[in-house]
Scaffold this motif. Structure first.
Motif: not given
Length: 327
Positions: A154-158, A248-254
């Motif tokens: 996810s964005a926050s994880e990265m 796989n990724v999320t949007k910037h808001d996870d």
């Protein structure tokens, strides 16, 4: 000074790719004068290696393209095909990063610059006559070494990985994190997605990641982690088919869970929602050529050639999408 720098970068027989990147990086950091100092340092060293042999011998016209390492493989393919069609033209392609592509265009060091992002307002304040010519589109992907055995992030994880506050992705401990060592459109897109940007819109200077040069450098570093878990970010075209896992990724808001496939990225470039992050903090981005003012006759001819549907094979080979495929 600009003519001397052009001569140095065009001398592909006498100047290694590493030196070319150093010169273009100096353009971004200290401008043409600093780059000229680097040129003078290396000019004597490379003079003995310079050869008159090769495709440029007797060429009536030369075209120098430099900048984004994302756009570079596309430019190399287009250059080869263009020279096959136009025997009197020599096209030289160099990397250096998107920042170098913009600055060297503005300083009239290259004929055509390249950038995998839009030209910033601060750059246009310096060089208001830069013109943008979009030729394609692509997306940034997160990659992990096979040893990680990870599937998603996810964005926050990265962000936690890069600011040092976290050490895991998808429940796996990460040993090494990589970023770009030079100003890069790829890094700017990634930094915006994880909301961890410095004043220059690259990753914040407090990032704990190790810097390596170019998309190819990041890919090689992550691929080389055969007994450790390593993570980085590159353009889709570099990762597709490589010995790494694209996560796989999320949007910037996870929110969401998006798989980085060719079909999904192409759909996102077309504006379709819920395929791959494509909002103003998303991971899709343009592939641009740049000129200082109106393109010259030869520059305009190359740009028209690059945008022709007949060159789709170059975009396919690089793993990108031609602008006419999604515009």
């Amino acid at each position: 000074m600009n003519l001397k720098l052009k001569k140095l970068l065009r001398d592909s027989k006498g100047v290694s790719q590493i030196i070319s990147v150093l010169v273009l990086t100096a353009v971004v950091i200290v401008g043409a004068v600093g780059a000229g100092m680097i040129m003078n340092t290396f000019s004597n060293e490379v003079a003995d290696d310079t050869s008159a042999e090769g495709i440029g011998e007797g060429a009536a016209t030369e075209l120098l393209i430099a900048g984004s390492t994302t756009v570079q493989p596309l430019s190399e393919c287009l250059a080869k095909k263009y020279m096959e069609k136009n025997k009197g033209v020599r096209v030289i392609v160099q990397g250096g990063g998107s920042g170098a592509g913009v600055a060297s265009t503005g300083l009239d060091i290259v004929d055509i610059g390249s950038a995998s992002r839009a030209v910033k307002s601060t750059e246009l304040d310096k060089w208001p006559d830069i013109q943008t010519h979009q030729v394609g589109g692509s997306a940034v992907v997160v990659i992990a070494s096979k040893f990680c055995n990870a599937n998603k992030t996810s964005a926050s994880e990265m962000k936690a990985l890069y600011d040092g506050s976290g050490t895991t992705i998808d429940g796996v401990t990460v040993d090494t994190v990589y970023e770009r060592a030079e100003s890069s459109g790829t890094e700017e897109t990634f930094a915006k997605w994880i909301n961890f940007r410095g004043p220059d819109k690259q990753l914040d200077p407090s990032s704990v990641a190790e810097g390596v040069v170019g998309n190819a450098g990041v890919l090689a570093a992550v691929e080389g982690c055969t007994t450790t878990c390593c993570v980085g970010f590159v353009d889709f075209g570099y990762a597709d088919g490589a010995d790494v896992d694209m996560l796989n990724v999320t949007k910037h808001d996870d929110t969401g869970n998006y798989e980085p496939t060719s079909d999904n990225i192409k759909a996102a470039l077309k504006g379709e929602d819920n395929k791959y992050p494509n909002d103003d903090k998303g991971l899709t981005r343009p592939l641009n050529y740049l000129t200082k003012g109106d393109p010259s006759t030869i520059e305009a001819d190359f740009l028209t050639f690059a945008r022709s549907p007949a060159q789709k094979s170059c975009f396919d080979e690089a793993g990108y999408f031609a602008v006419w495929e999604f515009a």
